[in-house]
Design a protein around this motif. Structure first.
Motif, mmCIF file in Angstrom:
data_model
loop_
_atom_site.group_PDB
_atom_site.id
_atom_site.type_symbol
_atom_site.label_atom_id
_atom_site.label_comp_id
_atom_site.label_asym_id
_atom_site.label_seq_id
_atom_site.Cartn_x
_atom_site.Cartn_y
_atom_site.Cartn_z
ATOM 1 N N GLN C 24 19.590 -23.778 19.152
ATOM 2 C CA GLN C 24 20.356 -24.963 18.807
ATOM 3 C C GLN C 24 20.881 -24.924 17.380
ATOM 4 O O GLN C 24 21.754 -25.710 17.029
ATOM 5 C CB GLN C 24 19.484 -26.219 18.969
ATOM 6 C CG GLN C 24 19.032 -26.480 20.385
ATOM 7 C CD GLN C 24 18.236 -27.756 20.456
ATOM 8 O OE1 GLN C 24 18.764 -28.823 20.222
ATOM 9 N NE2 GLN C 24 16.949 -27.645 20.746
ATOM 10 N N LEU C 25 20.346 -24.047 16.553
ATOM 11 C CA LEU C 25 20.738 -23.926 15.149
ATOM 12 C C LEU C 25 20.620 -25.257 14.421
ATOM 13 O O LEU C 25 21.524 -25.675 13.703
ATOM 14 C CB LEU C 25 22.172 -23.402 15.034
ATOM 15 C CG LEU C 25 22.355 -21.957 15.467
ATOM 16 C CD1 LEU C 25 23.805 -21.561 15.362
ATOM 17 C CD2 LEU C 25 21.504 -21.041 14.627
ATOM 18 N N LEU C 26 19.498 -25.933 14.629
ATOM 19 C CA LEU C 26 19.249 -27.187 13.924
ATOM 20 C C LEU C 26 18.142 -27.001 12.902
ATOM 21 O O LEU C 26 17.319 -26.110 13.027
ATOM 22 C CB LEU C 26 18.820 -28.284 14.907
ATOM 23 C CG LEU C 26 19.846 -28.730 15.935
ATOM 24 C CD1 LEU C 26 19.225 -29.768 16.831
ATOM 25 C CD2 LEU C 26 21.060 -29.300 15.248
ATOM 26 N N GLY C 27 18.118 -27.874 11.901
ATOM 27 C CA GLY C 27 17.032 -27.832 10.932
ATOM 28 C C GLY C 27 17.009 -26.546 10.139
ATOM 29 O O GLY C 27 15.955 -25.969 9.908
ATOM 30 N N LEU C 28 18.179 -26.097 9.700
ATOM 31 C CA LEU C 28 18.237 -24.798 9.040
ATOM 32 C C LEU C 28 17.774 -24.844 7.596
ATOM 33 O O LEU C 28 17.390 -23.826 7.048
ATOM 34 C CB LEU C 28 19.661 -24.250 9.088
ATOM 35 C CG LEU C 28 20.195 -24.001 10.490
ATOM 36 C CD1 LEU C 28 21.572 -23.394 10.413
ATOM 37 C CD2 LEU C 28 19.275 -23.079 11.240
ATOM 38 N N CYS C 29 17.834 -26.043 6.971
ATOM 39 C CA CYS C 29 17.480 -26.081 5.550
ATOM 40 C C CYS C 29 16.036 -25.640 5.301
ATOM 41 O O CYS C 29 15.805 -24.730 4.502
ATOM 42 C CB CYS C 29 17.721 -27.461 4.966
ATOM 43 S SG CYS C 29 19.430 -27.987 5.079
ATOM 44 N N PRO C 30 15.036 -26.246 5.979
ATOM 45 C CA PRO C 30 13.680 -25.749 5.741
ATOM 46 C C PRO C 30 13.494 -24.332 6.257
ATOM 47 O O PRO C 30 12.690 -23.575 5.710
ATOM 48 C CB PRO C 30 12.787 -26.728 6.498
ATOM 49 C CG PRO C 30 13.655 -27.432 7.445
ATOM 50 C CD PRO C 30 15.033 -27.395 6.891
ATOM 51 N N THR C 31 14.247 -23.953 7.302
ATOM 52 C CA THR C 31 14.094 -22.618 7.860
ATOM 53 C C THR C 31 14.338 -21.553 6.808
ATOM 54 O O THR C 31 13.682 -20.534 6.771
ATOM 55 C CB THR C 31 15.093 -22.411 9.010
ATOM 56 O OG1 THR C 31 15.008 -23.503 9.895
ATOM 57 C CG2 THR C 31 14.799 -21.136 9.753
ATOM 58 N N LEU C 32 15.289 -21.775 5.940
ATOM 59 C CA LEU C 32 15.553 -20.774 4.924
ATOM 60 C C LEU C 32 14.711 -20.977 3.682
ATOM 61 O O LEU C 32 14.406 -20.035 2.972
ATOM 62 C CB LEU C 32 17.038 -20.820 4.548
ATOM 63 C CG LEU C 32 17.966 -20.414 5.683
ATOM 64 C CD1 LEU C 32 19.376 -20.850 5.380
ATOM 65 C CD2 LEU C 32 17.916 -18.925 5.860
ATOM 66 N N ALA C 33 14.325 -22.230 3.444
ATOM 67 C CA ALA C 33 13.713 -22.519 2.150
ATOM 68 C C ALA C 33 12.231 -22.202 2.087
ATOM 69 O O ALA C 33 11.753 -21.678 1.087
ATOM 70 C CB ALA C 33 13.931 -23.989 1.809
ATOM 71 N N VAL C 34 11.471 -22.546 3.136
ATOM 72 C CA VAL C 34 10.025 -22.427 3.013
ATOM 73 C C VAL C 34 9.481 -21.199 3.704
ATOM 74 O O VAL C 34 8.276 -21.057 3.864
ATOM 75 C CB VAL C 34 9.297 -23.678 3.567
ATOM 76 C CG1 VAL C 34 9.829 -24.914 2.913
ATOM 77 C CG2 VAL C 34 9.428 -23.755 5.052
ATOM 78 N N THR C 35 10.379 -20.284 4.137
ATOM 79 C CA THR C 35 9.854 -19.165 4.897
ATOM 80 C C THR C 35 9.543 -17.972 4.023
ATOM 81 O O THR C 35 9.481 -16.856 4.520
ATOM 82 C CB THR C 35 10.837 -18.739 5.995
ATOM 83 O OG1 THR C 35 12.158 -18.720 5.443
ATOM 84 C CG2 THR C 35 10.784 -19.678 7.154
ATOM 85 N N ASN C 36 9.357 -18.130 2.713
ATOM 86 C CA ASN C 36 9.014 -16.918 1.993
ATOM 87 C C ASN C 36 7.542 -16.567 2.067
ATOM 88 O O ASN C 36 7.157 -15.492 1.601
ATOM 89 C CB ASN C 36 9.528 -16.919 0.542
ATOM 90 C CG ASN C 36 9.273 -18.220 -0.139
ATOM 91 O OD1 ASN C 36 8.555 -19.055 0.377
ATOM 92 N ND2 ASN C 36 9.867 -18.375 -1.292
ATOM 93 N N ASN C 37 6.711 -17.425 2.656
ATOM 94 C CA ASN C 37 5.406 -16.924 3.078
ATOM 95 C C ASN C 37 4.902 -17.714 4.276
ATOM 96 O O ASN C 37 5.331 -18.822 4.540
ATOM 97 C CB ASN C 37 4.394 -16.936 1.933
ATOM 98 C CG ASN C 37 4.182 -18.324 1.408
ATOM 99 O OD1 ASN C 37 3.693 -19.185 2.108
ATOM 100 N ND2 ASN C 37 4.555 -18.525 0.166
ATOM 101 N N MET C 38 3.969 -17.121 5.014
ATOM 102 C CA MET C 38 3.556 -17.676 6.298
ATOM 103 C C MET C 38 2.882 -19.026 6.131
ATOM 104 O O MET C 38 3.058 -19.937 6.943
ATOM 105 C CB MET C 38 2.579 -16.725 7.008
ATOM 106 C CG MET C 38 3.215 -15.500 7.590
ATOM 107 S SD MET C 38 4.248 -15.902 8.981
ATOM 108 C CE MET C 38 3.016 -16.147 10.245
ATOM 109 N N LYS C 39 2.090 -19.159 5.048
ATOM 110 C CA LYS C 39 1.315 -20.394 4.895
ATOM 111 C C LYS C 39 2.249 -21.602 4.762
ATOM 112 O O LYS C 39 2.040 -22.622 5.418
ATOM 113 C CB LYS C 39 0.434 -20.269 3.654
ATOM 114 C CG LYS C 39 -0.857 -20.969 3.780
ATOM 115 C CD LYS C 39 -1.878 -20.455 2.762
ATOM 116 C CE LYS C 39 -2.847 -21.582 2.473
ATOM 117 N NZ LYS C 39 -3.342 -21.641 1.134
ATOM 118 N N SER C 40 3.281 -21.472 3.907
ATOM 119 C CA SER C 40 4.212 -22.592 3.741
ATOM 120 C C SER C 40 4.937 -22.875 5.047
ATOM 121 O O SER C 40 5.149 -24.036 5.403
ATOM 122 C CB SER C 40 5.255 -22.287 2.676
ATOM 123 O OG SER C 40 4.686 -21.806 1.529
#
Lengths: 220, 233, 211
Positions: C24-40
């Protein structure tokens, strides 16, 4: 007449749900705030308080000592100064041992690093003449390069440095007593840390010396 | 003089160095969705900048005057019920998120009415995008950044005034416009290229955005150098 | 006329077929922002699960009382309130993580996934269907986030969940945990997902045309 009546009724009938939701959520959020805000405040305070013992006493390493019982009582205050029309304020934490003698100071300063703001905590001995430790609270420097300023190895260089002369970061091997090695590939980050420390030390040394004299006087 | 330097640095930082789209990842949905051609992209950027400036100023005003502990309006109202010592302590910042989102929704509504009246052709070409700006992360992000510089700041001298808040909101929108227009230009060119089927659409846009982000990384440290040069530390 | 999806169907659909990140390509902002480590990434997925579940259930409970032109206002109010609660809870009990995630927790308010699900599903369906939809979509979102975070963290730092996995010889590709790496990883993963889906669709088409 009938139309305005209908309109009025409509608005209340329509809006009552939203108004009710506002009240319900307003109440629950206030409840959440009242219960949780003490916990959050404690979190913020503990962050700094946990670091201070390691900075003051020279025996501990500059790593965070979570299990350490605080042998000091810490009280914060502010040192203010005016410079070129800018009002600067440093948060300083005064660490007193059981007998009420000042064991040292921890001063917080922030300034511009390479990428963003750097916030650090500097440990000073009671006379504010020697650095007893350095801890980087917040930084957003380049990962792998500038963010090595948070590493213990680099920070330990500042231990024992005298505060009478400005500290400078040297690109090669540091030679003089007031020089430290800059991180390879992160000269600007290293120099920024030194600049922040020098500026703060210059501003707070006289007030801290005065405070030490006052406390010694009080004890007599 | 340092005041103007501060505003200048905030503006440059928001527009280029810490670009909202390419560094903070806010406003990605319209960035990928609306960057098909340059005219629409420019119009979208213009609308977002307009809404962001209005919403940013409203958020600043409400935060400073109502939400923070010791805010004038709250003190005045609470002064009727509580004694002054308690009235100063009322901290309404928990309500800030709700307040901001409604401020943004109202600003969008206002901008929509304004554009419909004065630029009807622009309004037609926007279609459904205008109300969608309400869910644009970038605007809420600008409001949150302003809040972090107004509420909970230790040194009262560091609290942002209206001009700094305006500078951030306006130039944040400008940065968004720059990013989205560049992306639209690139995508117009990409239409003539032979993109593999699985990468068409969003995937290739993201990869191009990555290259753009790398280019913008070159701006890192510019504001730091400028600050040191202009203020001497 | 296809029947409305049942509760279990909604749950399953949210995970892969209607995955919010990849399909659906929704909610992309957190998808790119907090994915630099698994815990976040997992903390963010957990926060979205909480907000989406509570918002869906609440909207579903009041769905018959909503007036059409005030419904967006009501959704926004509900979502903003729950996001504030989650934000305070994180600041109280996971303080360091809350500082790392920073402004991205309040940005859940404008996350298109949540408003979208409230509009499409919760305002029309029963509580059970709304709840299972919420859980399914959140799991899908979690899968989307973790897939990106996994690659970014392991290639960028050689670590997973903060423990070193790759040998020291691996030169950490620092760019992966910086913004460009986010775009590249997501773009390439999205391309791979599209490729797999296209292949599946063409093989189904071929199979049908050969019958």
């Amino acid at each position: 007449m009938e139309m305005t009546d209908r309109l009025n009724k409509n608005f209340l009938v329509q809006g009552w749900l939203v108004i009710l939701l506002c009240l319900v959520f307003g109440g629950s959020l206030t409840a959440v705030q009242l219960t949780l805000s003490p916990v959050i405040e404690a979190n913020k305070k503990n962050e700094i308080l946990q670091i201070i013992p390691g900075l003051i006493s020279e025996e501990n390493s500059t790593a965070i000592n979570k299990e350490a019982t605080l042998p000091f009582t810490v009280s914060p205050f502010y040192v203010n100064s005016e410079k070129q029309g800018r009002h600067l304020s440093y948060a300083v934490f005064e660490a007193k041992d059981k007998d009420g003698n000042i064991s040292g100071w921890a001063a917080r300063a922030s300034g511009q690093g390479y990428a963003d703001k750097i916030e650090l905590l500097l440990g000073l001995n009671p006379e504010a003449e020697k650095i007893t430790g350095l801890f980087i609270l917040e930084q957003k420097e380049t990962p792998g390069l500038g963010n090595k300023i948070s590493e213990i190895k680099w920070r330990d260089q500042f231990k024992g440095k005298k505060t009478d002369k400005a500290i400078s970061a040297i690109k090669g091997k540091a030679v003089n007593a007031n020089e430290i090695d800059a991180i390879t590939g992160a000269t600007i980050s290293s120099k920024s840390v030194c600049r922040i420390i020098n500026q703060m030390v210059g501003d707070i040394r006289p007030p801290l010396k005065m405070k030490l004299e006052e406390s010694v006087h009080e004890k007599k | 003089m340092t005041y103007i330097t501060d505003i200048f640095l905030i503006a440059i930082s928001a527009a280029l160095i810490n670009n909202f789209v390419l560094y903070y990842f806010v406003g990605i949905c319209p960035f990928i969705g609306v960057s098909r051609n340059v005219d629409i992209a420019f119009g979208m950027g213009f609308a977002v900048t307009f809404v962001m400036t209005i919403a940013g100023s409203i958020s600043w005003a409400i935060t400073t005057l109502v939400l923070v502990p010791g805010a004038p309006f709250t003190r005045f109202i609470a002064g009727f019920f509580l004694d002054p010592g308690q009235a100063v302590q009322i901290d309404l910042t928990t309500l800030s998120y709700i307040v901001y989102i409604f401020a943004i929704a109202s600003s969008v509504q206002f901008v929509e009415m304004y554009i419909r009246k004065f630029f009807p052709s622009l309004y037609k070409s926007f279609g459904v995008f205008l109300p969608l700006i309400t869910t644009n992360c970038a605007i809420l992000f600008a409001c949150l950044t302003i809040m972090s510089h107004v509420a909970g700041v230790e040194n009262p001298a560091d609290v942002w005034g209206l001009s700094k808040a305006l500078a951030l909101s306006f130039f944040g929108g400008v940065g968004f416009t720059i990013a989205i227009v560049i992306m639209a230009g690139i995508r117009e060119e990409l239409d003539f290229c032979d993109v593999p089927e699985c990468l068409q659409g969003a995937a290739i846009t993201l990869i191009v955005a990555g290259i753009l982000a790398m280019a913008f990384m070159g701006f890192t440290g510019v504001d730091s150098g400028l600050r040191v040069a202009l203020t001497g530390g | 006329m296809t029947a409305e999806p049942t509760a279990p169907e909604r749950f399953i659909r949210g995970i892969l077929p209607e995955n919010p990140t990849y399909r659906q390509l929704l909610g992309l902002c957190p998808t790119l922002a907090v994915t630099n480590n698994m815990k976040s990434a997992l903390t963010m997925a957990g926060a979205v699960l909480f907000v989406l579940f509570c918002a869906n259930v609440m909207v579903s409970l009041i769905r018959n009382l909503l007036k059409p032109h005030l419904r967006i206002v009501a959704f926004t109010l509900v979502i903003a309130a729950f996001v504030t609660i989650v934000d305070r809870l994180l600041a109280a009990y996971m303080y360091t993580m809350s500082k790392n995630l920073g402004p991205y927790i309040p940005l859940i308010i404008v996350n298109c996934i949540i408003i979208g699900r409230c509009e499409i599903c919760a305002s029309k369906e029963s509580v059970l269907k709304a709840a299972s939809d919420a859980i399914g979509q959140s799991i899908g979102f979690g899968i989307g986030l973790s897939s990106i975070a996994f690659f970014r963290e392991i290639i960028g730092t050689g670590m997973v969940f903060g423990t070193r996995v790759l040998p020291q010889i691996w030169p950490d590709w620092v760019i992966m945990i910086l913004p460009p790496g986010a775009f590249f990883t997501f773009g390439l993963l999205l391309g791979s997902v599209n490729y797999m889906v296209n292949r599946k669709n063409t093989s189904i088409k071929n199979r049908d045309s050969m019958k």
